[in-house]
Design an enzyme around this catalytic site. Structure first.
Site, PDB file in Angstrom:
ATOM      1  N   LEU A  61      50.447  -7.072  40.834  1.00  0.00           N
ATOM      2  CA  LEU A  61      50.312  -8.159  39.936  1.00  0.00           C
ATOM      3  C   LEU A  61      50.617  -7.914  38.693  1.00  0.00           C
ATOM      4  O   LEU A  61      50.801  -8.837  38.045  1.00  0.00           O
ATOM      5  CB  LEU A  61      48.621  -8.312  39.779  1.00  0.00           C
ATOM      6  N   LEU A  82      43.682 -15.010  44.106  1.00  0.00           N
ATOM      7  CA  LEU A  82      42.437 -14.640  44.418  1.00  0.00           C
ATOM      8  C   LEU A  82      42.617 -13.736  43.560  1.00  0.00           C
ATOM      9  O   LEU A  82      41.321 -12.774  42.610  1.00  0.00           O
ATOM     10  CB  LEU A  82      41.415 -14.558  45.437  1.00  0.00           C
ATOM     11  N   ALA A  83      43.719 -12.309  43.651  1.00  0.00           N
ATOM     12  CA  ALA A  83      43.386 -11.123  43.090  1.00  0.00           C
ATOM     13  C   ALA A  83      43.173 -11.062  41.264  1.00  0.00           C
ATOM     14  O   ALA A  83      43.992 -12.313  40.915  1.00  0.00           O
ATOM     15  CB  ALA A  83      44.558 -10.013  43.350  1.00  0.00           C
ATOM     16  N   SER A 127      36.702 -19.208  37.161  1.00  0.00           N
ATOM     17  CA  SER A 127      35.325 -18.657  37.548  1.00  0.00           C
ATOM     18  C   SER A 127      34.263 -19.402  36.177  1.00  0.00           C
ATOM     19  O   SER A 127      35.004 -20.139  34.985  1.00  0.00           O
ATOM     20  CB  SER A 127      35.046 -17.339  36.879  1.00  0.00           C
ATOM     21  N   GLU A 129      32.250 -18.736  34.508  1.00  0.00           N
ATOM     22  CA  GLU A 129      32.960 -17.488  33.098  1.00  0.00           C
ATOM     23  C   GLU A 129      33.471 -17.849  32.421  1.00  0.00           C
ATOM     24  O   GLU A 129      33.310 -17.226  30.924  1.00  0.00           O
ATOM     25  CB  GLU A 129      32.712 -16.039  33.365  1.00  0.00           C
ATOM     26  N   TYR A 151      36.997 -11.004  30.375  1.00  0.00           N
ATOM     27  CA  TYR A 151      37.540 -11.163  32.177  1.00  0.00           C
ATOM     28  C   TYR A 151      37.428 -12.822  31.940  1.00  0.00           C
ATOM     29  O   TYR A 151      38.387 -13.223  32.454  1.00  0.00           O
ATOM     30  CB  TYR A 151      36.226 -11.397  33.118  1.00  0.00           C
ATOM     31  N   HIS A 181      29.751 -16.737  43.766  1.00  0.00           N
ATOM     32  CA  HIS A 181      29.383 -16.518  45.256  1.00  0.00           C
ATOM     33  C   HIS A 181      29.241 -15.026  45.888  1.00  0.00           C
ATOM     34  O   HIS A 181      30.269 -13.987  45.744  1.00  0.00           O
ATOM     35  CB  HIS A 181      30.751 -17.620  45.933  1.00  0.00           C
TER      36      HIS A 181
END
Length: 322
Positions: A61, A82-83, A127, A129, A151, A181
């Protein structure tokens, strides 16, 4: 046959998503670090059973050329990003690495798709978050973001990048704002797996206590295997848009401990030790999602209850340790 490209295929969500897409007849490709291919036993554990059915590509990435090359070669119909550096506590310790990996990685991947596969549908893993210090409860797709960690900040940036590529360049890009999840495949560093695995160790006489931070923090916890179905459904929509994926119920860390210890016939109060070292510098006290849009437009709803999820995780750890 549709082709799907998954970043983070070796993680909890990536492994479940790869299984789902294979069941649906996709040709599945995954991006992994080269070191993972060179040490499959240590780094490809969650997808060992799929290695004969998927194709892995070494890339990072943090490297635009490597992502550009993979997208050009694969020509995916769908890309699931998703990474990420996804452990919130670590993001406080190394903000620079978290920003570099999560923001630049998303930007590099979107640019690679724009240049090489502009018809590819793109999914960004958002997310809860992102909401952080929440403005309203429950949170929906229109709730303002107020992230409280590096994050969370990077996820807001990725969300905005995804929306910008959709609006500016016509990329069929969408985000899933997924609430917590979990599953037996969750990493041991996450509080839920820390609880389930330590409960199993205590039950078997291999540990005497469980040290945790804020027991009263509340989260909306669902089953990861069901949440990857929502990811797929999001990319099947004709008009890409963003969805909150959640159960609509919230439970505290204390409740998670109570259910986990009760499942093995123990009282959590006899074993749990509150350790200030595990508190976040900026705590997120309550996250609760409103999945109404996902239910109405995707036909998606969670099936596994909170109690079933906790017991499933404890049982899996007990079995693994046996």
């Amino acid at each position: 046959m549709k082709k799907a490209l998954i970043t983070g295929i070796t993680g909890q969500d990536g492994s479940y998503l790869a299984e789902l897409l294979l069941e649906k007849g996709y040709e599945v490709h995954g991006i992994v670090r080269r070191v993972a291919i060179e040490a499959p036993q240590q780094r490809l554990g969650r997808i060992q059973h799929l290695l004969n059915d998927i194709e892995l590509h070494p890339a990072s990435l943090e490297s635009y050329p490597s992502l550009f090359k993979v997208v050009r070669e694969v020509q995916p119909d769908e890309c699931y990003h998703l990474a990420a550096q996804s452990f919130v506590s670590y993001s406080f310790e190394d903000e620079f690495s978290t920003f570099n990996t999560n923001i630049n990685g998303t930007h590099y991947l979107l640019s690679s798709i724009k240049e090489n596969a502009p018809d590819c549908r793109f999914y960004f893993a958002g997310s809860s978050e992102m909401f952080g210090k929440v403005r309203e409860t429950p949170q929906n797709e229109d709730t303002p973001f107020h992230p409280r960690s590096a994050y969370g900040i990077t996820k807001v940036a990725g969300f905005d990048l995804t929306r910008n590529y959709r609006e500016a360049y016509g990329i069929k890009a969408a985000s899933g704002i997924l609430y917590n999840h979990e599953s037996p495949r969750r990493g041991f560093e996450f509080v839920t797996r820390k609880i389930s695995s330590t409960v199993a160790r205590i039950k078997q006489g291999k540990a005497k206590e469980l040290r945790l931070g804020n027991l009263d923090a509340k989260r909306d916890w669902g089953y990861a295997k069901e949440y990857v179905e929502a990811m797929w459904l999001i990319l099947q929509q004709d008009d890409p848009t963003d969805y909150v994926i959640a159960t609509g119920q919230t439970h505290s860390v204390r409740e998670f401990c109570n259910v986990a210890f009760e499942h093995v016939g123990l009282n959590y109060e006899d074993y749990v030790v509150v350790d200030p070292a595990f508190y976040r510098p900026a705590e997120v006290e309550l996250l609760l999602g409103d999945p109404s849009r996902a239910k109405a437009e995707l036909g998606w709803k969670p099936e596994t209850s909170f109690e079933e999820l906790v017991r499933m995780m404890v049982e899996a750890d007990l079995e693994a340790m046996s």
